[in-house]
Enzyme design. Structure first.
Site: not given
Length: 294
Positions: A55-57
């Protein structure tokens, strides 16, 4: 003749391998097969190791693409790249990638940790600072262009070699987040409220220009830029986690909903934020979306 054909064949293979390096919206796509070759082709390059499911990517992806576009537009001469660490396991293992996203800065193939921010502006500013002098010259026309393209940048107006410029240069050297520029040409008009020698922060929020006041020391300039880099009344988001929680300054949070009654409370707190600017960090947050909900 056979030997010549063999050499030509190998050369064609080598060229084909290089030509196969892909770009995804301006970001180089590195693999186990082309990684080492690309390190030879770029003296300096920022590489993101990512996982498609992270998700952060996914959140970083549009910022990274924008950073690539801005670096190209500014003709910085540095590209950004990415490696799918779930597929390119040899390279990921070599650099001991354990979390996602992990960004590394490569200079002549040697890796160091990237410690900049995760927005396009922050990525660009970090790379620009790492790739050249701490401050660079800017013209009046370029200032107007930069105002359209940058969230925040800092400009010194004064004399080259002066004590004030040396203090500004020292402050710039210690700051990887923002762009520092200078104007030595006395024909260039200073912004309203700024006299020579002086420093102005140009930004796209609150007051668009903030003038430096106080003793002209490197620490004073750094403190001024840090204070000017956040809104007087911050709407809480991922972007402001670091300036709020790592500044060690007192902070007041208002959590609110969207009702008219709470909007009035928000107005009152905003006035308090203006009256206490530079002393206390004021932030407000909803409670239903994204990081504000968490």
């Amino acid at each position: 003749m056979a030997k010549i054909f063999a050499i030509l064949f190998l050369a064609i293979l080598a060229f084909s391998a290089y030509a196969e390096v892909e770009e995804d919206e301006g970001v180089l796509v590195l693999t186990d097969a082309n990684f080492d070759e690309e390190m030879k082709n770029h003296d300096k390059i920022l590489v993101e190791f990512y996982a498609p499911w992270c998700g952060h990517c996914k959140k970083l992806a549009p910022e990274y693409v924008q950073a690539a576009a801005t670096l190209k537009e500014k003709n910085v001469g540095v590209m950004v790249a990415k490696v799918d660490a779930t597929e390119e396991k040899e390279v990921a293992a070599r650099f001991e990638i354990k979390g996602f996203p992990t960004l590394k800065w490569f200079v002549n193939g040697e890796a160091t940790e990237y410690n900049g921010g995760r927005t396009a502006d922050e990525i660009v500013n970090w790379i620009v600072k790492k790739s050249g002098p701490p401050t660079s010259s800017i013209t009046a026309e370029e200032i107007e262009t930069e105002k359209e393209n940058s969230k925040l940048f800092v400009v010194f107006y004064g004399e080259e070699g002066s004590d004030e410029f040396k203090a500004f240069e020292t402050a710039a050297s210690g700051d990887d987040k923002f762009q520092y520029r200078h104007v030595f040409d006395t024909e260039v008009a200073t912004p309203e409220g700024v006299s020579r020698p002086g420093v102005a922060v140009f930004r796209n929020f609150d007051e668009p220009i903030v003038a430096f006041e106080g003793d002209f020391t490197a620490s004073a300039v750094s403190t001024f830029v840090t204070g000017a880099s956040v809104p007087t009344f911050i709407e809480f988001s991922d972007e402001f986690i670091e300036p709020i929680f790592q500044s060690q300054a007192p902070a007041l949070f208002l959590f609110h909903d969207s009702s008219d009654e709470q909007s009035k409370i928000k107005d009152v707190v905003e006035k308090a934020a203006t009256q206490n600017k530079g002393r206390i960090i004021f932030a407000h947050s909803g409670v239903t979306e994204g990081i504000q909900q968490r």
